[in-house]
Design an enzyme around this catalytic site. Structure first.
Site, PDB file in Angstrom:
ATOM      1  N   TYR A 182      -5.313   1.661   9.616  1.00 62.33           N
ATOM      2  CA  TYR A 182      -6.021   0.418   9.263  1.00 62.33           C
ATOM      3  C   TYR A 182      -7.324   0.356  10.178  1.00 62.33           C
ATOM      4  CZ  TYR A 182      -2.730  -0.355   5.483  1.00 62.33           C
ATOM      5  OH  TYR A 182      -1.916  -0.224   4.639  1.00 62.33           O
ATOM      6  N   VAL A 237       0.868  -1.175   0.042  1.00 61.42           N
ATOM      7  CA  VAL A 237       0.233   0.060   0.212  1.00 61.42           C
ATOM      8  C   VAL A 237       0.989   1.275  -0.086  1.00 61.42           C
ATOM      9  CG1 VAL A 237      -1.711   1.393   1.315  1.00 61.42           C
ATOM     10  CG2 VAL A 237      -1.720  -1.180   1.119  1.00 61.42           C
ATOM     11  N   LYS A 286      -7.101   6.496   2.723  1.00 61.58           N
ATOM     12  CA  LYS A 286      -8.272   5.785   2.980  1.00 61.58           C
ATOM     13  C   LYS A 286      -9.196   5.470   1.823  1.00 61.58           C
ATOM     14  CE  LYS A 286     -11.875   6.855   6.501  1.00 61.58           C
ATOM     15  NZ  LYS A 286     -12.215   8.020   7.192  1.00 61.58           N
ATOM     16  N   VAL A 333       0.914   5.612  -0.759  1.00 62.32           N
ATOM     17  CA  VAL A 333       0.400   6.731  -1.455  1.00 62.32           C
ATOM     18  C   VAL A 333       1.770   7.972  -1.596  1.00 62.32           C
ATOM     19  CG1 VAL A 333      -1.216   8.916  -1.184  1.00 62.32           C
ATOM     20  CG2 VAL A 333      -1.754   6.579  -0.657  1.00 62.32           C
ATOM     21  N   ASP A 376       2.658  -1.959   9.524  1.00 59.38           N
ATOM     22  CA  ASP A 376       3.627  -1.352  10.276  1.00 59.38           C
ATOM     23  C   ASP A 376       3.144  -0.665  11.467  1.00 59.38           C
ATOM     24  OD1 ASP A 376       6.144  -2.406   8.856  1.00 59.38           O
ATOM     25  OD2 ASP A 376       6.268  -0.365   7.892  1.00 59.38           O
TER      26      ASP A 376
END
Lengths: 174, 174
Positions: free
Chosen positions: A154, A111, A124, A113, A147
């Site tokens: 999350y 993931v 999100k 960004v 992490d």
């Protein structure tokens, strides 16, 4: 340890609240930013690997062989990229993928960004899009390894850590 | 919660130490039990789903639709079954599978050993075989989600829980 950076962004991802209508719009097709560009999602796997590497470089991940990245994308169950569109131009600003058995479980990896686009609710929106797509494929068990600095991010999306004492574990050679 | 039982055996798996030569033999082809039968591993996916269901029933897992189990086996990266062979007869005594992106990560699911065969080092041999196969495919990151009562079992095999604070997380609908 550089290794973990190859799994998840070590940088803090946006947890800023976003108005629900905008999020729904983002998850559906795209959303308009304050600067007039549009953020759109794609599940097309034909991603320029150099552009993806640039995105991962921007958040400080250690480089991975493009040959393996290509294979990982090919064999992931779901690959979602997030783009900023401005007229005819577009820029890769986010990415995520999931492995799955196509039946019960999916695990979300990589993931990311772009730092310039963090703090705007895009992480999100990207995750909500991933979850929506996985749920639409009848996957009931969505998992990931987070992490420490993104566990709260999350959690805000409905992920629970160690439910009923279940522990995420990683194998290391003896 | 029945759901988690569908992921991992809730029963305690064997952590009893086994002589190294026997383990190596088990991982390679098969090992001879004290009763003269042989334990062998297979990566053949053509498993009788009713036989697999019977095995999962024996450890108390909640039943899953066979249609979905079939799909999960089809789309897993690695499927390992463990059999007791006695002459021409064989019995399914263990099972495990892993999802993967075929490049970086694999996640092990549905580890099960029949209660009659637990406490003999077979769970350990099964997992060592899984790890060996995944490593031979150049997978560097082997992960799983362990129920509290089997965390120590996996730790004994070289798995670490929450390395560097990385948490296993599961998504639940809001």
């Amino acid at each position: 340890m550089g290794f973990w950076k190859s799994l998840f962004s070590a940088t803090d991802m946006a947890t800023a609240a976003k108005p629900d209508p905008a999020e729904r719009s983002a998850a559906a097709m795209g959303m308009t930013t304050s600067s007039g560009s549009r953020i759109v999602f794609s599940v097309d796997r034909d991603i320029d690997l150099y552009e993806l590497e640039e995105l991962c470089d921007a958040v400080g991940w250690s480089r991975r062989p493009l040959r393996k990245v290509k294979k990982a994308i090919q064999y992931s169950f779901l690959v979602v990229s997030m783009w900023e569109e401005r007229g005819a131009q577009r820029r890769l600003v986010g990415f995520s993928r999931a492995t799955s058995d196509h039946a019960f479980n999916a695990t979300i990896w990589d993931v990311v960004v772009h730092p310039d686009y963090q703090g705007k609710g895009l992480g999100k929106a990207l995750m909500k899009y991933m979850i929506k797509r996985l749920r639409s494929e009848d996957i009931s068990n969505i998992t990931l390894f987070a992490d420490p600095q993104v566990v709260e991010f999350y959690r805000g999306l409905g992920f629970m850590s160690d439910p009923e004492g279940i522990k995420g574990m990683f194998w290391y050679p003896d």
